[in-house]
Design a protein around this motif. Structure first.
Motif, PDB file in Angstrom:
ATOM      1  N   UNK A   3      47.963  27.985  32.350  1.00 11.93           N
ATOM      2  CA  UNK A   3      49.073  27.555  31.506  1.00 11.93           C
ATOM      3  C   UNK A   3      48.861  26.172  30.915  1.00 11.93           C
ATOM      4  N   UNK A   4      48.018  25.351  31.547  1.00 17.22           N
ATOM      5  CA  UNK A   4      47.838  23.972  31.085  1.00 17.22           C
ATOM      6  C   UNK A   4      46.516  23.731  30.360  1.00 17.22           C
ATOM      7  N   UNK A   5      45.645  24.740  30.330  1.00 15.27           N
ATOM      8  CA  UNK A   5      44.342  24.597  29.665  1.00 15.27           C
ATOM      9  C   UNK A   5      44.164  25.716  28.634  1.00 15.27           C
ATOM     10  N   UNK A   6      43.762  25.385  27.418  1.00 11.86           N
ATOM     11  CA  UNK A   6      43.602  26.418  26.390  1.00 11.86           C
ATOM     12  C   UNK A   6      42.403  27.320  26.619  1.00 11.86           C
ATOM     13  N   UNK A  29      43.011  31.163  26.881  1.00  7.92           N
ATOM     14  CA  UNK A  29      44.122  31.461  27.765  1.00  7.92           C
ATOM     15  C   UNK A  29      45.316  31.984  26.983  1.00  7.92           C
ATOM     16  N   UNK A  30      45.712  33.214  27.290  1.00  3.68           N
ATOM     17  CA  UNK A  30      46.914  33.780  26.682  1.00  3.68           C
ATOM     18  C   UNK A  30      48.177  33.178  27.293  1.00  3.68           C
ATOM     19  N   UNK A  31      48.035  32.499  28.433  1.00  3.45           N
ATOM     20  CA  UNK A  31      49.185  31.906  29.124  1.00  3.45           C
ATOM     21  C   UNK A  31      49.382  30.435  28.768  1.00  3.45           C
ATOM     22  N   UNK A  32      48.541  29.904  27.885  1.00  2.76           N
ATOM     23  CA  UNK A  32      48.580  28.471  27.572  1.00  2.76           C
ATOM     24  C   UNK A  32      49.947  28.074  27.007  1.00  2.76           C
ATOM     25  N   UNK A  33      50.631  27.166  27.701  1.00  3.95           N
ATOM     26  CA  UNK A  33      51.972  26.753  27.288  1.00  3.95           C
ATOM     27  C   UNK A  33      52.304  25.397  27.914  1.00  3.95           C
ATOM     28  N   UNK A  34      51.611  24.319  27.515  1.00  2.73           N
ATOM     29  CA  UNK A  34      51.831  23.022  28.165  1.00  2.73           C
ATOM     30  C   UNK A  34      53.252  22.496  28.011  1.00  2.73           C
TER      31      UNK A  34
END
Length: 312
Positions: free
Chosen positions: A149-152, A163-168
């Motif tokens: 979530x914190x790294x692209x 990362x499909x979960x990337x959302x800082x």
């Protein structure tokens, strides 16, 4: 190349071989390109990389993350920006930073996740690559999920995956949760309300109480600074008044200030002060001297809690 944008990949590794395979070529590539490079990882990992580099390590800045990054809120201003800002303008910089390891305590971990999310805002648009290793064999699955979530980009072995979960930004919001309540009034707990007229008195009360709880020397001086800066911030930015609480917990002294203000800038206290800046250094100083800083802010007010002295 210096014109490339900021990059913030995570490196997933499961053993020493994978760790060195992901970190040492990163350092050697920087050295070959004439790019400044720093390695900021826990001490035992620091020695692994240093030994693998041999004489090439003479051109690398090495720092033990257990010391330099003990407070995650200190890492951006006191480690990453301190190194990057000291380099010649226009030259790309590379840093290996490992702020999350299996020994991090439960109070520290949310601050680590918040730090990793805020790196993206702190360095957006700058020519710098910050590689963050994560030990897949030792860390809780939650830590690995947070890394996505914190790294692209996540690197594992020879594979790089977006990362499909990337959302800082979402992570920063998720980490902004109420802190565990301070202890009720009783022996060993100092709780005092303050306003502009009581700033000096409250600072002295905090120092005296911290000394009674066992702080001494630099740690006690740091408590004095933390109490002074946080209470002053409350008076200037937090509605003119607040409540200070000081108590002992798990071998440390905790200093907490609550006020009615709302902290709207997630990077407050994480930017190095400009050379000609007057004022606005309070939260930065607190992050630089405290062993851990936790914050919660909402429409009802802001709580900042600092841990000082001893183990966590």
């Amino acid at each position: 190349m210096s014109g490339e944008p900021f990059a913030h990949p995570a490196l997933f590794y499961g053993d020493t071989r994978a760790y060195l395979a992901g970190t040492v070529p990163f350092v050697r590539a920087a050295l070959a390109a004439g790019e400044p490079v720093a390695v900021v990882v826990p001490g035992e990992k620091l020695e692994l990389i240093r030994d693998a580099l041999g004489a090439d390590g003479d051109g690398v800045r090495f720092l033990d993350m257990r010391e330099a990054g003990r407070n995650p809120g200190r890492i951006i201003p006191g480690v990453l920006r301190a190194f990057a800002d000291a380099q010649p303008p226009g030259r790309r910089t590379r840093i290996i930073g490992e702020p999350v390891w299996a020994g991090r305590g439960p109070a520290e971990y949310p601050a680590c996740v918040q730090h990793e999310a805020l790196i993206n805002a702190a360095f957006r648009g700058r020519g710098i690559t910050i590689l963050c290793p994560y030990d897949t064999a030792a860390l809780d699955p939650r830590a690995l999920a947070d890394a996505w979530a914190t790294h692209p980009v996540v690197i594992e072995g020879a594979e790089e995956r977006l990362s499909a979960a990337y959302d800082p930004e979402g992570v920063v919001v998720r980490c902004n949760v109420p802190l565990p309540p301070a202890p009720a009034d009783g022996p060993g707990v100092l709780r005092v309300a303050f306003d502009a007229d009581r700033l000096s008195a409250v600072r002295h009360l905090a120092t005296r109480h911290g000394g009674g709880l066992g702080l001494a020397g630099e740690a006690l001086e740091n408590l004095t600074l933390v109490a002074a800066e946080l209470t002053t911030n409350s008076v200037v930015h937090g509605g003119g008044r607040g409540t200070l609480t000081v108590w002992a917990q798990d071998g440390q002294v905790l200093c907490e200030v609550r006020d009615g203000g709302r902290l709207t800038d997630p990077l407050a206290g994480r930017r190095p002060a400009a050379r000609d800046q007057r004022g606005g250094r309070g939260l930065l100083l607190v992050n630089l001297v405290a062993d851990l800083v936790r914050t919660h802010t909402s429409a009802e007010g802001t709580t900042i809690r600092c841990h000082l002295g001893g183990p966590r």
